[in-house]
Motif scaffolding. Structure first.
Motif, PDB file in Angstrom:
ATOM      1  N   GLU A 129      -4.799  -4.859  -6.633  1.00 21.10           N
ATOM      2  CA  GLU A 129      -5.076  -3.812  -6.832  1.00 21.10           C
ATOM      3  C   GLU A 129      -5.447  -2.695  -8.034  1.00 21.10           C
ATOM      4  N   ARG A 150       2.076   1.419   0.963  1.00 21.65           N
ATOM      5  CA  ARG A 150       1.044   1.865  -0.391  1.00 21.65           C
ATOM      6  C   ARG A 150       1.373   2.214  -1.523  1.00 21.65           C
ATOM      7  N   TYR A 151       2.856   2.144  -2.077  1.00 21.00           N
ATOM      8  CA  TYR A 151       3.275   2.288  -3.680  1.00 21.00           C
ATOM      9  C   TYR A 151       3.317   0.734  -3.848  1.00 21.00           C
ATOM     10  N   ARG A 160      -1.482  -1.128   5.867  1.00 23.74           N
ATOM     11  CA  ARG A 160      -1.005   0.784   6.459  1.00 23.74           C
ATOM     12  C   ARG A 160      -2.237   1.595   7.214  1.00 23.74           C
ATOM     13  N   GLU A 176       1.269  -1.648  -2.716  1.00 25.64           N
ATOM     14  CA  GLU A 176      -0.618  -1.738  -2.679  1.00 25.64           C
ATOM     15  C   GLU A 176      -0.972  -1.745  -4.322  1.00 25.64           C
ATOM     16  N   TYR A 201       5.154   3.521   5.496  1.00 20.76           N
ATOM     17  CA  TYR A 201       4.144   4.170   4.561  1.00 20.76           C
ATOM     18  C   TYR A 201       3.755   3.861   3.737  1.00 20.76           C
TER      19      TYR A 201
END
Length: 149
Positions: free
Chosen positions: A146, A137-138, A87, A140, A133
């Protein structure tokens, strides 16, 4: 039988130290960049060019370059800490492409067609990077690892 791990560990340790050294070099370059930004700001305001769009774009380019240095530093620190860096790297790429978009000038190209192809490539890259990106992010956020944090 040879234990391959005994050869790998020193290499990993050396690379971590080298990444840390480069991170400190980037801190030094960032400080030089801040000084350069202040000098450029002073010259823009002292000359009265603070209303000139070209001068303002040059200041923005310096700021974006400083952000790139900052993000590369973050990447190196994440590598040393053995944290995920995808990321961060995509973020650096987005900033770099945004810097190219901001400084884009049609007169820098031989023909209008070349400028159009270059602009389309930059837009395509920016769209793909932004999509990547948000996908990273989604992924993670939705991963079980997470949620434990």
């Amino acid at each position: 039988m040879v234990d391959i791990e005994s050869f790998i560990k020193p290499s990993e340790r050396s690379l971590r130290w080298l990444a840390l050294f480069v991170a400190y070099v980037l801190v030094f370059l960032f400080a030089i960049g801040i000084i350069d930004l202040l000098i450029e700001m002073y010259s823009v305001f002292a000359s009265g060019d603070f209303t000139d769009p070209i001068a303002i774009i040059e200041l923005i380019e310096i700021v974006l370059l400083l952000l790139i240095i900052l993000e590369v530093h973050r990447t190196l620190i994440a590598i040393v800490r053995e944290e995920p860096v995808v990321r961060i790297i995509i973020g650096v790429a987005i900033i770099a492409i945004a810097r190219q978009v901001i400084s884009f000038r049609v007169e820098d190209f031989a023909t209008a067609n070349e400028a159009l192809v270059s602009a389309a490539a930059l837009i395509g890259l920016l769209i793909v990077l932004i999509g990547g990106y948000f996908m990273v992010r989604y992924l993670e956020v939705s991963s079980p690892h997470e949620r434990e944090r």
